[in-house]
Design a protein around this motif. Structure first.
Motif, PDB file in Angstrom:
ATOM      1  N   GLY A 108       0.816  -1.218   0.000  1.00 14.93           N
ATOM      2  CA  GLY A 108       0.000   0.000   0.000  1.00 14.93           C
ATOM      3  C   GLY A 108       0.851   1.271   0.000  1.00 14.93           C
ATOM      4  O   GLY A 108       0.604   2.203  -0.773  1.00 14.93           O
ATOM      5  N   HIS A 109       1.842   1.306   0.857  1.00 18.71           N
ATOM      6  CA  HIS A 109       2.727   2.477   0.930  1.00 18.71           C
ATOM      7  C   HIS A 109       3.473   2.724  -0.380  1.00 18.71           C
ATOM      8  O   HIS A 109       3.439   3.843  -0.907  1.00 18.71           O
ATOM      9  N   PRO A 110       4.179   1.725  -0.951  1.00 18.09           N
ATOM     10  CA  PRO A 110       4.889   1.997  -2.205  1.00 18.09           C
ATOM     11  C   PRO A 110       3.956   2.388  -3.349  1.00 18.09           C
ATOM     12  O   PRO A 110       4.323   3.218  -4.195  1.00 18.09           O
ATOM     13  N   GLY A 111       2.737   1.812  -3.391  1.00 14.45           N
ATOM     14  CA  GLY A 111       1.798   2.183  -4.449  1.00 14.45           C
ATOM     15  C   GLY A 111       1.388   3.644  -4.359  1.00 14.45           C
ATOM     16  O   GLY A 111       1.394   4.375  -5.366  1.00 14.45           O
ATOM     17  N   ASN A 112       1.058   4.093  -3.157  1.00 10.17           N
ATOM     18  CA  ASN A 112       0.670   5.494  -2.966  1.00 10.17           C
ATOM     19  C   ASN A 112       1.825   6.451  -3.271  1.00 10.17           C
ATOM     20  O   ASN A 112       1.640   7.493  -3.922  1.00 10.17           O
ATOM     21  N   MET A 113       3.005   6.105  -2.820  1.00 12.46           N
ATOM     22  CA  MET A 113       4.145   6.995  -3.017  1.00 12.46           C
ATOM     23  C   MET A 113       4.569   7.062  -4.491  1.00 12.46           C
ATOM     24  O   MET A 113       5.048   8.094  -4.962  1.00 12.46           O
ATOM     25  N   ALA A 114       4.383   5.965  -5.213  1.00  6.30           N
ATOM     26  CA  ALA A 114       4.709   5.990  -6.645  1.00  6.30           C
ATOM     27  C   ALA A 114       3.790   6.941  -7.381  1.00  6.30           C
ATOM     28  O   ALA A 114       4.228   7.680  -8.286  1.00  6.30           O
ATOM     29  N   VAL A 115       2.504   6.967  -7.011  1.00 11.46           N
ATOM     30  CA  VAL A 115       1.563   7.907  -7.632  1.00 11.46           C
ATOM     31  C   VAL A 115       1.978   9.348  -7.339  1.00 11.46           C
ATOM     32  O   VAL A 115       1.986  10.210  -8.230  1.00 11.46           O
ATOM     33  N   VAL A 116       2.340   9.621  -6.092  1.00 11.33           N
ATOM     34  CA  VAL A 116       2.768  10.972  -5.723  1.00 11.33           C
ATOM     35  C   VAL A 116       4.033  11.367  -6.476  1.00 11.33           C
ATOM     36  O   VAL A 116       4.146  12.489  -6.991  1.00 11.33           O
ATOM     37  N   ALA A 162       5.971   8.821   4.805  1.00 10.87           N
ATOM     38  CA  ALA A 162       7.053   8.249   5.597  1.00 10.87           C
ATOM     39  C   ALA A 162       6.498   7.582   6.860  1.00 10.87           C
ATOM     40  O   ALA A 162       6.960   6.505   7.270  1.00 10.87           O
ATOM     41  N   THR A 163       5.492   8.204   7.464  1.00 11.00           N
ATOM     42  CA  THR A 163       4.876   7.589   8.642  1.00 11.00           C
ATOM     43  C   THR A 163       4.157   6.292   8.263  1.00 11.00           C
ATOM     44  O   THR A 163       4.151   5.331   9.035  1.00 11.00           O
ATOM     45  N   GLY A 164       3.569   6.279   7.049  1.00  9.96           N
ATOM     46  CA  GLY A 164       2.926   5.055   6.593  1.00  9.96           C
ATOM     47  C   GLY A 164       3.934   3.940   6.349  1.00  9.96           C
ATOM     48  O   GLY A 164       3.667   2.764   6.663  1.00  9.96           O
ATOM     49  N   GLY A 165       5.091   4.303   5.793  1.00  8.90           N
ATOM     50  CA  GLY A 165       6.127   3.295   5.576  1.00  8.90           C
ATOM     51  C   GLY A 165       6.661   2.734   6.873  1.00  8.90           C
ATOM     52  O   GLY A 165       6.892   1.514   6.995  1.00  8.90           O
ATOM     53  N   ILE A 166       6.858   3.607   7.860  1.00  7.44           N
ATOM     54  CA  ILE A 166       7.328   3.138   9.175  1.00  7.44           C
ATOM     55  C   ILE A 166       6.299   2.211   9.806  1.00  7.44           C
ATOM     56  O   ILE A 166       6.633   1.157  10.363  1.00  7.44           O
ATOM     57  N   THR A 167       5.018   2.585   9.706  1.00  6.99           N
ATOM     58  CA  THR A 167       3.961   1.751  10.264  1.00  6.99           C
ATOM     59  C   THR A 167       3.916   0.382   9.590  1.00  6.99           C
ATOM     60  O   THR A 167       3.755  -0.651  10.253  1.00  6.99           O
ATOM     61  N   ALA A 168       4.076   0.370   8.257  1.00  4.63           N
ATOM     62  CA  ALA A 168       4.043  -0.901   7.527  1.00  4.63           C
ATOM     63  C   ALA A 168       5.190  -1.810   7.951  1.00  4.63           C
ATOM     64  O   ALA A 168       5.003  -3.026   8.122  1.00  4.63           O
TER      65      ALA A 168
END
Length: 237
Positions: A108-116, A162-168
């Motif tokens: 989920g995190h990498p998908g969202n960040m790739a869009v951004v 970044a907070t989402g990546g840490i949480t994941a």
């Protein structure tokens, strides 16, 4: 009549010396000696610990080889992992009770960040070049209006992501600050902070516009590497 035969080759490798540099130098000695039959005695190979001048008399052949070690980002370049884990701990425990699908936590995190990165960062970078290169006043005016908004949005969502990546990572029981992905992300966010300050200095220092453009391109390059490191990290578990 005294007969001589050609020499035999004696190989005496030196043990490699450990160094703290990224390269290690391994030296191998090939010492040539001659054997005589009959009245002549056997000429022993020159010892490696003999003086340099003595070894030169016997015509040593010295081979050098350099074995480079891969440059790896050291762990714990970003201190404070224990503090961050303690802060995120209650939220991570809450997320674990939601029973979210593993694929969503994992990608989920990498998908969202790739869009951004590509939608906001990519188009925002394009607009930045149009500001400098376009000769159409109307196009330039629109680019000047939209460019800072897109890049500010990218900065916000990257910091939030970044907070989402840490949480994941914590939800998956993985270390958070011990990967090139984490280090490159911290570097990118730090440079984005500097990049956001530069426009306020353009009026007094017009030359900073060039610095702003070069730095922006460099930041996008760093985040492309950040993306690659993230895919590598996600594929490792």
């Amino acid at each position: 009549m005294e007969m001589l035969t050609t020499s035999s080759v004696l190989v005496r490798p030196l043990p490699p010396k450990s160094t703290k540099t990224p390269f290690s130098l391994v030296t191998t000695k090939l010492t040539l000696s001659t054997h005589a039959l009959g009245k002549r005695t056997v000429q022993e190979a020159v010892q490696l610990d003999a003086p340099k001048e003595e070894r030169r008399k016997h015509g040593d052949l010295v081979l050098y080889s350099i074995a480079p070690y891969p440059v790896i980002l050291a762990s714990k370049l970003l201190p404070g992992a224990d503090v961050v884990q303690s802060i995120f701990g209650p939220f991570v425990d809450l997320v674990k009770t939601w029973n979210l699908p593993d694929w969503l936590i994992h990608w989920g995190h990498p998908g969202n960040m790739a869009v951004v990165l590509f939608a906001m960062g990519g188009y925002g970078t394009y607009l930045g070049f149009r500001i400098r290169l376009s000769k159409d006043p109307e196009e330039k005016a629109k680019a000047k209006d939209l460019h800072p908004k897109l890049l500010a949005g990218m900065f916000f969502f990257f910091a939030l992501g970044a907070t989402g990546g840490i949480t994941a990572l914590l939800t998956s029981d993985k270390p958070i600050f011990e990967s090139p992905h984490a280090v490159s992300g911290a570097i990118g966010l730090g440079l984005l902070t500097i990049q956001s300050i530069l426009p306020a200095l353009f009026e007094d220092n017009p030359g900073l516009r060039t610095v702003h453009g070069l730095l922006g391109s460099s930041i996008m390059t760093i985040f492309l590497f950040h993306l690659a490191f993230g895919l590598q990290l996600g594929s490792s578990f």
